[in-house]
Design an enzyme around this catalytic site. Structure first.
Site, PDB file in Angstrom:
ATOM      1  CG  ASP A 182     153.604 -29.838 160.057  1.00  0.00           C
ATOM      2  OD1 ASP A 182     153.936 -28.781 159.524  1.00  0.00           O
ATOM      3  OD2 ASP A 182     154.017 -30.314 160.972  1.00  0.00           O
ATOM      4  N   PRO A 183     149.851 -29.772 157.657  1.00  0.00           N
ATOM      5  CG  PRO A 183     150.067 -29.746 155.234  1.00  0.00           C
ATOM      6  CD  PRO A 183     150.954 -29.432 156.461  1.00  0.00           C
TER       7      PRO A 183
END
Length: 263
Positions: A40-41
């Protein structure tokens, strides 16, 4: 073509696709580049970037177990299970914290890349549609409380591929992942990450047993033809020239190439 795996320590705020794009620019736009397992970012840590024919073995690398360190914020909820969602105060989870291990059933977050009806769950959720992600069976080998301070708790988690740490934390009660770092994948450690070093394909696959071939067997294997041999699972077929293929055992006592590297 250069083939192998690059160990990258992904920073927060960039996507896994961003990391792949940066490596493609560095290596040349004609180079085939992919990755084995999205982060995930907001998360940091180990991302395996696959170069050249290493993209052919993505599924074997993605199947490896993962290791994480995460910081949970307790007594709060997040619509996405991380700091990027809508936050709301809740109840502090009951003490002691329930840290399940073993084989468990888990429902991935609505804001995840799991496909529901042919579409990504996060795309449906962002459109405001109700998302019912099917449960899945995963394995948690370690879920250890490292430290606790006020409404923060840090954990070390070792788990199977496909496990969502955000869901593990949410299942504690009202809690979400404030920080998430992937520290290892199978035999690979984030401490060894170097975005400019290419680990050769045979070395990257060293977690698979090797079967050395010669003569006619090597030639047949290079053309995808099964050769005699027994194994417990997937193996590397090699000869004096290096890696030929990955092969899987068949009931007739042969090893059938399933991914070739000579063509």
């Amino acid at each position: 073509m250069t083939d192998g795996v690059i160990l990258v320590d992904k920073p927060a705020g960039v996507t896994s696709h961003d990391v792949v794009a940066a490596q493609r620019r560095r290596l040349g736009r004609g180079t085939k580049v992919g990755h084995a397992g999205t982060l995930d970012p907001f998360a940091t840590g180990l991302l395996l970037v696959l170069v050249g024919r290493a993209t052919r073995v993505q599924r074997f690398l993605m199947a490896l177990g993962k290791r994480y360190e995460t910081v949970a914020r307790l007594g709060w909820t997040s619509s996405t299970g991380d700091p990027e969602g809508e936050l709301a105060p809740g109840r502090m989870p009951a003490e002691p914290l329930d840290l399940p291990t073993g084989v468990i059933r888990q429902r991935p977050p609505a804001y995840s890349a799991v496909k529901v009806g042919g579409q990504r769950a996060y795309a449906l959720a962002r459109r405001g549609e109700a998302v019912e992600v099917p449960e899945r069976e995963v394995r948690v080998d370690r879920f250890e409380l490292l430290r606790r301070e006020d409404d923060r708790a840090a954990f070390a988690i070792d788990c199977s591929s496909g496990t969502y740490v955000r869901s593990l934390i949410a299942d504690l009660g009202d809690a979400y992942c404030l920080e998430l770092r992937r520290t290892g994948i199978g035999p690979f450690e984030v401490a060894d990450a170097d975005p400019e070093r290419l680990l050769g394909l045979d070395d990257a696959l060293a977690f698979l047993p090797a079967v050395d071939l010669a003569g006619d067997d090597a030639r047949r294997a290079s053309h995808g033809v099964a050769v005699g041999g027994a194994a417990e699972g997937t193996v590397r077929l090699r000869d004096a020239g290096g890696l030929i293929a990955l092969a899987e055992p068949r009931e007739d006592g042969t090893l059938k190439p399933v991914v070739g590297f000579r063509g």
